[in-house]
Motif scaffolding. Sequence first.
Motif, mmCIF file in Angstrom:
data_model
loop_
_atom_site.group_PDB
_atom_site.id
_atom_site.type_symbol
_atom_site.label_atom_id
_atom_site.label_comp_id
_atom_site.label_asym_id
_atom_site.label_seq_id
_atom_site.Cartn_x
_atom_site.Cartn_y
_atom_site.Cartn_z
ATOM 1 N N LEU A 112 36.217 44.416 43.803
ATOM 2 C CA LEU A 112 37.534 44.893 43.396
ATOM 3 C C LEU A 112 38.347 43.787 42.721
ATOM 4 C CD1 LEU A 112 38.382 47.180 46.431
ATOM 5 C CD2 LEU A 112 38.310 47.914 44.033
ATOM 6 N N HIS A 113 38.157 42.559 43.168
ATOM 7 C CA HIS A 113 38.844 41.439 42.512
ATOM 8 C C HIS A 113 38.246 41.162 41.134
ATOM 9 C CE1 HIS A 113 41.781 40.013 45.453
ATOM 10 N NE2 HIS A 113 40.928 40.445 46.371
ATOM 11 N N PHE A 114 36.946 41.298 41.026
ATOM 12 C CA PHE A 114 36.290 41.180 39.724
ATOM 13 C C PHE A 114 36.839 42.246 38.777
ATOM 14 C CE2 PHE A 114 32.811 42.995 37.105
ATOM 15 C CZ PHE A 114 32.568 41.927 36.255
ATOM 16 N N ALA A 115 36.944 43.480 39.269
ATOM 17 C CA ALA A 115 37.447 44.581 38.451
ATOM 18 C C ALA A 115 38.909 44.364 38.061
ATOM 19 C CB ALA A 115 37.290 45.900 39.207
ATOM 20 N N LYS A 116 39.684 43.802 38.974
ATOM 21 C CA LYS A 116 41.091 43.512 38.660
ATOM 22 C C LYS A 116 41.176 42.561 37.474
ATOM 23 C CE LYS A 116 45.235 41.361 40.612
ATOM 24 N NZ LYS A 116 45.789 40.642 41.795
ATOM 25 N N GLU A 117 40.340 41.552 37.481
ATOM 26 C CA GLU A 117 40.320 40.575 36.397
ATOM 27 C C GLU A 117 39.955 41.232 35.069
ATOM 28 O OE1 GLU A 117 37.267 37.162 35.856
ATOM 29 O OE2 GLU A 117 38.857 36.339 37.132
ATOM 30 N N LYS A 118 39.168 42.297 35.131
ATOM 31 C CA LYS A 118 38.718 43.002 33.927
ATOM 32 C C LYS A 118 39.616 44.191 33.568
ATOM 33 C CE LYS A 118 35.015 40.426 33.552
ATOM 34 N NZ LYS A 118 34.874 39.473 32.428
ATOM 35 N N GLY A 119 40.677 44.394 34.339
ATOM 36 C CA GLY A 119 41.581 45.505 34.051
ATOM 37 C C GLY A 119 41.059 46.865 34.451
ATOM 38 N N ARG A 120 40.106 46.926 35.397
ATOM 39 C CA ARG A 120 39.505 48.202 35.803
ATOM 40 C C ARG A 120 39.572 48.411 37.319
ATOM 41 N NH1 ARG A 120 38.950 51.618 31.822
ATOM 42 N NH2 ARG A 120 37.252 52.681 32.916
ATOM 43 N N GLN A 121 40.541 47.793 37.978
ATOM 44 C CA GLN A 121 40.572 47.867 39.437
ATOM 45 C C GLN A 121 40.835 49.279 39.951
ATOM 46 O OE1 GLN A 121 43.824 46.451 41.900
ATOM 47 N NE2 GLN A 121 42.414 45.094 42.999
ATOM 48 N N LEU A 122 41.771 49.987 39.347
ATOM 49 C CA LEU A 122 42.093 51.331 39.831
ATOM 50 C C LEU A 122 40.901 52.268 39.702
ATOM 51 C CD1 LEU A 122 45.722 51.853 38.474
ATOM 52 C CD2 LEU A 122 44.970 50.866 40.653
ATOM 53 N N GLU A 123 40.186 52.148 38.578
ATOM 54 C CA GLU A 123 39.006 52.979 38.371
ATOM 55 C C GLU A 123 37.923 52.657 39.403
ATOM 56 O OE1 GLU A 123 41.194 52.582 34.511
ATOM 57 O OE2 GLU A 123 40.568 51.211 36.099
ATOM 58 N N LEU A 124 37.756 51.369 39.697
ATOM 59 C CA LEU A 124 36.721 50.987 40.653
ATOM 60 C C LEU A 124 37.096 51.398 42.077
ATOM 61 C CD1 LEU A 124 33.985 49.574 41.115
ATOM 62 C CD2 LEU A 124 35.299 47.511 41.684
ATOM 63 N N ALA A 125 38.354 51.239 42.452
ATOM 64 C CA ALA A 125 38.779 51.639 43.800
ATOM 65 C C ALA A 125 38.467 53.103 44.049
ATOM 66 C CB ALA A 125 40.267 51.362 43.987
ATOM 67 N N GLU A 126 38.741 53.944 43.052
ATOM 68 C CA GLU A 126 38.444 55.363 43.184
ATOM 69 C C GLU A 126 36.937 55.595 43.291
ATOM 70 O OE1 GLU A 126 38.620 59.381 43.552
ATOM 71 O OE2 GLU A 126 40.310 57.972 43.671
ATOM 72 N N ARG A 127 36.184 54.903 42.458
ATOM 73 C CA ARG A 127 34.730 55.110 42.453
ATOM 74 C C ARG A 127 34.112 54.682 43.775
ATOM 75 N NH1 ARG A 127 31.334 57.586 42.835
ATOM 76 N NH2 ARG A 127 29.268 57.619 41.863
ATOM 77 N N LEU A 128 34.553 53.559 44.324
ATOM 78 C CA LEU A 128 33.987 53.063 45.579
ATOM 79 C C LEU A 128 34.305 54.000 46.744
ATOM 80 C CD1 LEU A 128 34.627 49.191 45.429
ATOM 81 C CD2 LEU A 128 32.558 50.458 44.802
ATOM 82 N N MET A 129 35.547 54.434 46.835
ATOM 83 C CA MET A 129 35.927 55.295 47.948
ATOM 84 C C MET A 129 35.234 56.648 47.868
ATOM 85 S SD MET A 129 39.950 54.445 48.584
ATOM 86 C CE MET A 129 40.444 52.860 49.276
ATOM 87 N N SER A 130 35.135 57.182 46.659
ATOM 88 C CA SER A 130 34.427 58.451 46.489
ATOM 89 C C SER A 130 32.961 58.302 46.869
ATOM 90 C CB SER A 130 34.550 58.920 45.040
ATOM 91 O OG SER A 130 33.782 60.075 44.821
ATOM 92 N N ALA A 131 32.345 57.218 46.421
ATOM 93 C CA ALA A 131 30.936 56.978 46.729
ATOM 94 C C ALA A 131 30.709 56.841 48.231
ATOM 95 C CB ALA A 131 30.455 55.720 46.004
#
Length: 228
Positions: A112-131
């Motif tokens: 999630l920190h990696f994704a934050k750095e790439k500007g995709r944290q919100l998308e990843l948080a949703e994907r991880l929780m759904s998965a």
Amino acid sequence: MTDAIKIDVWSDIACPWCYIGKRNLETGLAAASGDEDAPVVEVTYHSYELSPDTPVDFEGGEYDYLAQHKGITPDQARQMLERVTGVAAEAGLQYRFDLLQHTNTVKAHELLHFAKEKGRQLELAERLMSAYFTEGRHLGRIEELAALAADAGLDSAEAEEALRSGRYLDAVRADQAQATSYGITGVPFFVIDGRYGVSGAQPAEAFTQITRQVWAERHADADADAVA
């Protein structure tokens, strides 16, 4: 132009109430977005491990985890999961505890920190929780996390390298230290504009109300500054 309201959310992807809180936050913000003077909001997720001593490959299902971790009977565990499943359904989420693979979540937090750095944290948080809660994916394994990163628009090879290097672990620990300094002992926990703390999976209407309140306060402060 009034600056965006910052909402900082401490959560764990393995926390069922955190996913419910996330969905209710989104629903509440969506309601406020229809206002004539709609609040501008920036949401950031922060790391909180509910059970850092959990092994990556936990032996047993969610009933076993609850019985061991909380010291309750299987029947009590069943009742707890039935309750949270019902609340999740009200938020539009279909939890599948029969599929869920309980695991250590530190690598998911690093991602999630990696994704934050790439500007995709919100998308990843949703994907991880759904998965985790609806698909039974194993979020303790680096290869699985890298595949989910790709689903969220990230480069899977780059994500895998970041996880294997462990370079985002310090950021995870910094989030946890900040949670301690705030006195956060459970999640989800929402810090609104650095001024208001909201604990638990509040209903969507609560997020709509506080967002409108803070936005109005922002305008009042701006008007006062202009007069001064």
